[in-house]
Design a protein around this motif. Structure first.
Motif, PDB file in Angstrom:
ATOM      1  N   LEU A 175       0.864  -1.185   0.000  1.00  0.00           N
ATOM      2  CA  LEU A 175       0.000   0.000   0.000  1.00  0.00           C
ATOM      3  C   LEU A 175       0.897   1.230   0.000  1.00  0.00           C
ATOM      4  O   LEU A 175       1.712   1.402   0.908  1.00  0.00           O
ATOM      5  CB  LEU A 175      -0.918   0.017   1.220  1.00  0.00           C
ATOM      6  N   ILE A 176       0.769   2.061  -1.015  1.00  0.00           N
ATOM      7  CA  ILE A 176       1.558   3.296  -1.098  1.00  0.00           C
ATOM      8  C   ILE A 176       0.616   4.484  -0.966  1.00  0.00           C
ATOM      9  O   ILE A 176      -0.385   4.577  -1.681  1.00  0.00           O
ATOM     10  CB  ILE A 176       2.329   3.395  -2.431  1.00  0.00           C
ATOM     11  N   VAL A 177       0.936   5.392  -0.058  1.00  0.00           N
ATOM     12  CA  VAL A 177       0.126   6.580   0.166  1.00  0.00           C
ATOM     13  C   VAL A 177       0.934   7.794  -0.253  1.00  0.00           C
ATOM     14  O   VAL A 177       2.003   8.065   0.295  1.00  0.00           O
ATOM     15  CB  VAL A 177      -0.287   6.702   1.640  1.00  0.00           C
ATOM     16  N   ASP A 178       0.416   8.518  -1.237  1.00  0.00           N
ATOM     17  CA  ASP A 178       1.086   9.711  -1.745  1.00  0.00           C
ATOM     18  C   ASP A 178       0.454  10.939  -1.096  1.00  0.00           C
ATOM     19  O   ASP A 178      -0.381  11.619  -1.687  1.00  0.00           O
ATOM     20  CB  ASP A 178       0.951   9.758  -3.276  1.00  0.00           C
ATOM     21  N   ARG A 179       0.825  11.172   0.130  1.00  0.00           N
ATOM     22  CA  ARG A 179       0.321  12.313   0.899  1.00  0.00           C
ATOM     23  C   ARG A 179       1.460  12.905   1.719  1.00  0.00           C
ATOM     24  O   ARG A 179       2.373  12.175   2.133  1.00  0.00           O
ATOM     25  CB  ARG A 179      -0.780  11.881   1.873  1.00  0.00           C
ATOM     26  N   PRO A 180       1.425  14.198   1.996  1.00  0.00           N
ATOM     27  CA  PRO A 180       2.432  14.769   2.902  1.00  0.00           C
ATOM     28  C   PRO A 180       2.399  14.060   4.250  1.00  0.00           C
ATOM     29  O   PRO A 180       1.324  13.751   4.777  1.00  0.00           O
ATOM     30  CB  PRO A 180       1.990  16.235   3.034  1.00  0.00           C
ATOM     31  N   ALA A 181       3.570  13.803   4.799  1.00  0.00           N
ATOM     32  CA  ALA A 181       3.655  13.049   6.052  1.00  0.00           C
ATOM     33  C   ALA A 181       2.882  13.724   7.176  1.00  0.00           C
ATOM     34  O   ALA A 181       2.253  13.057   8.004  1.00  0.00           O
ATOM     35  CB  ALA A 181       5.121  12.867   6.444  1.00  0.00           C
ATOM     36  N   GLN A 182       2.898  15.063   7.215  1.00  0.00           N
ATOM     37  CA  GLN A 182       2.215  15.767   8.295  1.00  0.00           C
ATOM     38  C   GLN A 182       0.703  15.619   8.206  1.00  0.00           C
ATOM     39  O   GLN A 182       0.002  15.661   9.224  1.00  0.00           O
ATOM     40  CB  GLN A 182       2.589  17.256   8.320  1.00  0.00           C
ATOM     41  N   VAL A 183       0.189  15.418   6.986  1.00  0.00           N
ATOM     42  CA  VAL A 183      -1.245  15.183   6.818  1.00  0.00           C
ATOM     43  C   VAL A 183      -1.584  13.751   7.175  1.00  0.00           C
ATOM     44  O   VAL A 183      -2.546  13.468   7.897  1.00  0.00           O
ATOM     45  CB  VAL A 183      -1.683  15.492   5.371  1.00  0.00           C
ATOM     46  N   LEU A 184      -0.782  12.814   6.690  1.00  0.00           N
ATOM     47  CA  LEU A 184      -1.043  11.405   6.937  1.00  0.00           C
ATOM     48  C   LEU A 184      -1.005  11.082   8.426  1.00  0.00           C
ATOM     49  O   LEU A 184      -1.753  10.231   8.912  1.00  0.00           O
ATOM     50  CB  LEU A 184      -0.012  10.556   6.188  1.00  0.00           C
TER      51      LEU A 184
END
Length: 338
Positions: free
Chosen positions: A66-75
């Motif tokens: 599972l790859i999540v392409d989101r800014p770390a601070q949002v995730l």
């Protein structure tokens, strides 16, 4: 000359890449007629299987990616992905030999390269794809390299089975709910405009505003972070003829907006009603508790594993529709102010 791939054969035969793979490798999962047609088409196109690749495909790694392409601070504060992972892990309990590999990337190019590397090194059996765009380039890439995959989002291709929910009716439902409470000026703070589900919610919101003959409606797009939700709320609440109700596309933005309204001396729900998508535990931990749409996110995770298992076992899977969201009225919504 471009190397022939199973995706080319699938296009010529009008079947999925999984069906081609099973036909070429003599595995169950396709009918005899389909197998014969695929073999004939492959032969006419000059297909020559790689014995090394065949050997690799017989082994399972016991890992789902599972790859999540989101800014770390949002995730880090986004409840959606925590609930999704919870559903995935619950489904994986039935097979203790399979584990989830999670990666976070900063952009789509890095995500694509990670898929290529994972499959080239046979580090995963398959992947779950999130945050679909319309005409998403990942659909073609995954089919081209033959990486088994399931996506969360609106179906786009027969090569990529999807777990999806129709966001149109619930969007129209919440507008109708607020209109029934007397709200005639309703705003919406949405997620990134590039996402497929954002566009469909945008369209449904516009339709619902027309149906209920609102005085005005407005949509602002944000990035799901608390900061962006608070900024959008301050902008909407600074207008002279301001909104009396705002719908947010996730809980983090909704809670940040409640704090922004309090800073501006605007009372929730007496002067402003707030409603959110997702309905994580956050919605019931604040006061007033937030009215929300429960999307059954953990169930999306369970369905994604069940669908991916079908792909791994048979080479193909049908799209699956998740249960529709349920409106959960709470104290953050009330009748519109006079």
């Amino acid at each position: 000359m471009k190397r022939l791939t199973i995706a080319d054969i699938a296009d010529a035969a009008g079947v999925s890449t999984g069906a081609v793979s099973y036909a070429l490798n003599g595995k169950p999962g396709v009918s005899a007629a389909t197998r014969e047609r695929v073999l004939q088409i492959a032969d006419s196109m000059g297909w020559r299987p790689s014995t090394a690749a065949r050997a690799l495909t017989r082994a399972r790694t016991g890992t789902i990616g599972l790859i999540v392409d989101r800014p770390a601070q949002v995730l880090g504060i986004e409840p959606f992905f925590m609930q999704l992972v919870s559903g995935i892990e619950a489904a994986l309990k039935a097979d203790p030999s399979t584990a989830l590999m999670l990666a976070v990337t900063d952009d789509r190019d890095t995500e694509v390269e990670t898929y290529r590397r994972w499959w080239a090194e046979r580090r995963v059996d398959g992947v779950i794809v999130v945050d679909l765009n319309d005409n998403d380039l990942r659909t073609g890439l995954l089919a081209e390299i033959g990486l088994p995959a399931v996506a969360l989002g609106y179906p786009q291709s027969r090569d990529l089975p999807c777990v999806w929910s129709d966001d149109g009716p619930p969007t129209e439902e919440v507008v109708g709910y607020l209109a029934a409470l007397g709200h005639r000026r309703i705003a919406r703070v949405a997620g990134p405009v590039a996402l497929s589900h954002t566009l469909r919610r945008d369209e449904a919101f516009t339709r619902a505003a027309q149906t209920h003959q609102l005085e005005w409606s407005k949509t602002l797009h944000a990035d799901y972070s608390g900061d962006s939700g608070a900024r959008a709320a301050r902008r909407l609440l600074s207008e002279r003829n301001r909104a009396t109700a705002i719908i947010f596309d996730n809980d983090v933005m909704a809670l940040a907006a409640m704090a922004a309204a309090q800073e501006m001396g605007i009372s929730v729900p007496e002067e402003l009603s707030i409603l959110s998508w997702d309905d994580s535990a956050l919605c019931q931990l604040v006061r007033p508790a937030v009215t929300a749409l429960d999307r059954h996110i953990t169930q999306h995770g369970v369905l994604s594993i069940e669908t991916l298992n079908d792909v791994l076992e048979t080479g193909t899977a049908e799209h699956r529709q998740a249960p529709p969201p349920v409106l959960m009225p709470r104290a953050s919504t009330s009748r519109a102010p006079r």
